[in-house]
Design a protein around this motif. Sequence first.
Motif, mmCIF file in Angstrom:
data_model
loop_
_atom_site.group_PDB
_atom_site.id
_atom_site.type_symbol
_atom_site.label_atom_id
_atom_site.label_comp_id
_atom_site.label_asym_id
_atom_site.label_seq_id
_atom_site.Cartn_x
_atom_site.Cartn_y
_atom_site.Cartn_z
ATOM 1 N N LEU A 47 1.035 -1.018 -0.107
ATOM 2 C CA LEU A 47 0.044 -0.092 0.025
ATOM 3 C C LEU A 47 0.868 1.178 0.167
ATOM 4 O O LEU A 47 0.705 2.244 -0.417
ATOM 5 N N CYS A 48 1.931 1.400 0.656
ATOM 6 C CA CYS A 48 2.760 2.539 0.875
ATOM 7 C C CYS A 48 3.509 2.815 -0.533
ATOM 8 O O CYS A 48 3.373 3.638 -1.085
ATOM 9 N N LEU A 49 3.884 1.535 -1.197
ATOM 10 C CA LEU A 49 4.368 1.629 -2.474
ATOM 11 C C LEU A 49 3.431 2.367 -3.446
ATOM 12 O O LEU A 49 3.928 3.047 -4.386
ATOM 13 N N HIS A 50 2.126 1.850 -3.321
ATOM 14 C CA HIS A 50 1.181 2.129 -4.261
ATOM 15 C C HIS A 50 1.124 3.805 -4.091
ATOM 16 O O HIS A 50 0.700 4.413 -5.059
ATOM 17 N N VAL A 51 0.953 4.255 -2.748
ATOM 18 C CA VAL A 51 0.635 5.557 -2.506
ATOM 19 C C VAL A 51 1.922 6.439 -3.155
ATOM 20 O O VAL A 51 1.615 7.475 -3.857
ATOM 21 N N ILE A 52 3.299 5.738 -3.073
ATOM 22 C CA ILE A 52 4.198 6.566 -3.622
ATOM 23 C C ILE A 52 3.861 6.604 -5.292
ATOM 24 O O ILE A 52 4.337 7.711 -5.618
ATOM 25 N N ARG A 53 3.564 5.498 -5.822
ATOM 26 C CA ARG A 53 3.481 5.305 -7.236
ATOM 27 C C ARG A 53 2.169 6.311 -7.601
ATOM 28 O O ARG A 53 2.404 6.964 -8.483
ATOM 29 N N ARG A 54 1.365 6.528 -6.691
ATOM 30 C CA ARG A 54 0.148 7.573 -7.221
ATOM 31 C C ARG A 54 0.456 8.981 -7.012
ATOM 32 O O ARG A 54 0.285 9.788 -7.853
ATOM 33 N N ASP A 55 1.417 9.291 -6.092
ATOM 34 C CA ASP A 55 1.868 10.637 -5.685
ATOM 35 C C ASP A 55 2.903 11.053 -6.984
ATOM 36 O O ASP A 55 3.106 12.164 -7.339
ATOM 37 N N HIS A 56 4.100 10.041 -7.308
ATOM 38 C CA HIS A 56 5.102 10.443 -7.806
ATOM 39 C C HIS A 56 5.517 9.509 -9.105
ATOM 40 O O HIS A 56 6.426 9.778 -9.728
ATOM 41 N N GLY A 57 4.591 8.550 -9.396
ATOM 42 C CA GLY A 57 4.721 7.866 -10.610
ATOM 43 C C GLY A 57 5.514 6.299 -10.396
ATOM 44 O O GLY A 57 5.982 6.183 -9.184
ATOM 45 N N SER A 58 5.628 5.408 -11.354
ATOM 46 C CA SER A 58 6.417 4.390 -11.114
ATOM 47 C C SER A 58 7.775 4.470 -11.098
ATOM 48 O O SER A 58 8.065 3.477 -10.058
ATOM 49 N N GLU A 59 8.484 5.394 -11.496
ATOM 50 C CA GLU A 59 9.997 5.165 -11.305
ATOM 51 C C GLU A 59 10.428 5.536 -9.924
ATOM 52 O O GLU A 59 10.989 4.701 -9.338
ATOM 53 N N VAL A 60 9.556 6.450 -9.182
ATOM 54 C CA VAL A 60 10.204 6.648 -7.975
ATOM 55 C C VAL A 60 9.694 5.454 -6.971
ATOM 56 O O VAL A 60 10.507 4.937 -6.134
ATOM 57 N N ALA A 61 8.551 5.005 -7.203
ATOM 58 C CA ALA A 61 8.007 3.817 -6.555
ATOM 59 C C ALA A 61 9.095 2.507 -6.957
ATOM 60 O O ALA A 61 9.223 1.879 -5.998
ATOM 61 N N ASN A 62 9.304 2.394 -8.114
ATOM 62 C CA ASN A 62 10.209 1.162 -8.282
ATOM 63 C C ASN A 62 11.630 1.191 -7.386
ATOM 64 O O ASN A 62 11.945 0.368 -7.126
ATOM 65 N N ARG A 63 11.983 2.470 -7.400
ATOM 66 C CA ARG A 63 13.138 2.725 -6.791
ATOM 67 C C ARG A 63 13.147 2.423 -5.478
ATOM 68 O O ARG A 63 14.017 2.009 -4.865
ATOM 69 N N THR A 64 12.237 3.022 -4.878
ATOM 70 C CA THR A 64 11.874 2.708 -3.485
ATOM 71 C C THR A 64 11.635 1.447 -3.305
ATOM 72 O O THR A 64 11.969 0.855 -2.182
ATOM 73 N N ALA A 65 11.142 0.531 -3.912
ATOM 74 C CA ALA A 65 10.847 -1.175 -3.656
ATOM 75 C C ALA A 65 12.131 -1.698 -3.979
ATOM 76 O O ALA A 65 12.361 -2.520 -2.988
ATOM 77 N N ARG A 66 13.152 -1.133 -4.657
ATOM 78 C CA ARG A 66 14.400 -1.849 -4.687
ATOM 79 C C ARG A 66 15.350 -1.520 -3.428
ATOM 80 O O ARG A 66 15.967 -2.366 -2.766
ATOM 81 N N ARG A 67 15.091 -0.233 -2.904
ATOM 82 C CA ARG A 67 15.527 -0.005 -1.511
ATOM 83 C C ARG A 67 15.088 -0.748 -0.518
ATOM 84 O O ARG A 67 15.913 -1.247 0.529
ATOM 85 N N CYS A 68 13.905 -1.206 -0.546
ATOM 86 C CA CYS A 68 13.281 -2.018 0.469
ATOM 87 C C CYS A 68 13.252 -3.484 0.145
ATOM 88 O O CYS A 68 12.894 -4.344 0.919
ATOM 89 N N VAL A 69 14.062 -3.854 -0.991
ATOM 90 C CA VAL A 69 14.060 -5.107 -1.304
ATOM 91 C C VAL A 69 12.712 -5.960 -1.332
ATOM 92 O O VAL A 69 12.297 -6.960 -0.895
ATOM 93 N N ALA A 70 11.711 -5.219 -1.817
ATOM 94 C CA ALA A 70 10.371 -5.410 -2.050
ATOM 95 C C ALA A 70 9.810 -5.650 -3.469
ATOM 96 O O ALA A 70 10.587 -5.102 -4.322
ATOM 97 N N ALA A 71 8.632 -6.582 -3.660
ATOM 98 C CA ALA A 71 8.117 -6.353 -4.931
ATOM 99 C C ALA A 71 7.594 -5.172 -5.362
ATOM 100 O O ALA A 71 7.146 -4.291 -4.729
ATOM 101 N N PRO A 72 8.210 -4.640 -6.851
ATOM 102 C CA PRO A 72 7.876 -3.132 -6.960
ATOM 103 C C PRO A 72 6.378 -2.984 -7.195
ATOM 104 O O PRO A 72 6.102 -1.699 -6.892
ATOM 105 N N TYR A 73 5.585 -4.148 -7.492
ATOM 106 C CA TYR A 73 4.196 -3.796 -7.573
ATOM 107 C C TYR A 73 3.514 -5.037 -7.719
ATOM 108 O O TYR A 73 3.644 -6.103 -8.127
ATOM 109 N N ARG A 74 2.530 -5.034 -6.593
ATOM 110 C CA ARG A 74 1.572 -6.012 -6.340
ATOM 111 C C ARG A 74 0.203 -5.374 -6.583
ATOM 112 O O ARG A 74 -0.195 -4.493 -5.634
#
Length: 320
Positions: A164-191
């Motif tokens: 959900l947090c990654l989804h909100v970042i994606r909604r606020d700032h787009g997929s590139e920022v969310a995907n980089r954040t997911a990599r920092r967290c070692v998490a799936a970029p999008y579910r």
Amino acid sequence: MTHRIAVLVLDDFATLDLGIPGHVFRVAEPPADYEVLTCSPGGEPVRCRVGYSVTPDRDLSLLETADTVVVPGIHGGSPLYDGTLREDVREALRATQARLMSICTGAFVLAAAGLLDGRPATTHWRNAEKFSRFFPSVRLNPDVLFVDDGDVLTSAGVVAGIDLCLHVIRRDHGSEVANRTARRCVAAPYRAGGQAQFIERPVPASGEEGTAPARAWALAHLAEPIAVADLAARAGMSSRTFTRRFREETGSSPAKWLNRQRVEYARHLLEATDLPVDEVARRSGLGSAVSLRQHLHAALGVAPTAYRSTFRAGAPVPAR
């Protein structure tokens, strides 16, 4: 501008839930600029079930200046499970103009404040029956990872809170920022939020055995026609055996999985590029703009152009 996130923590808080927003939002890179602060009633210490307390820096007045309020989960012995809520917490939540989010059983807090009445929401599947009993006016869907209802968002268990947090970042700032954040967290970029909370058998780690190599090949060749027989041949299996193993490993048929990957890649291209819709459809393997429109509408209820304009970086957050 800095986006202030207030994490409202209450007694019997779920320990991992409390840490999620503070980590995920704070590691988001520019243009994201999130400030994460924590509060409790009176700024007093709050206890968890595993033998320690936390003392937030702020009291409930933080909710007055927050842009987003996140409520972590609470454990089953909390009085909130009978539908009650401290009056000061209820008033603070109802007065805030912030976007509201809950992780796991934090949905009980929002519901007890009357903020989910008539709205779609989710919570952990194990608590769904009790939730529905106490809050029958909430349109509960216990089978999804998270629900985005614009200014109120709810999620299922711990990892779904990260989603959900990654989804909100994606909604606020787009997929590139969310995907980089997911990599920092070692998490799936999008579910996707509509994905089921759990499947009967866990997905095994990717490796050289099973269907993982065929899946990896498919992801690199989405623009090409791909048949089950092609995937089975790459896995060294018959089509029948491959289909059975694929379902065991992913919880989905090859055709449904492939269609989902194509839709997700099309979403990424719509968010991150200015490619014409026809080209997005071609690169994602969905064929034509008409086909892309049909698939996107089936998945999200929106047309490609509407999706692109909504999820572009800097899209405004709806006001409550």
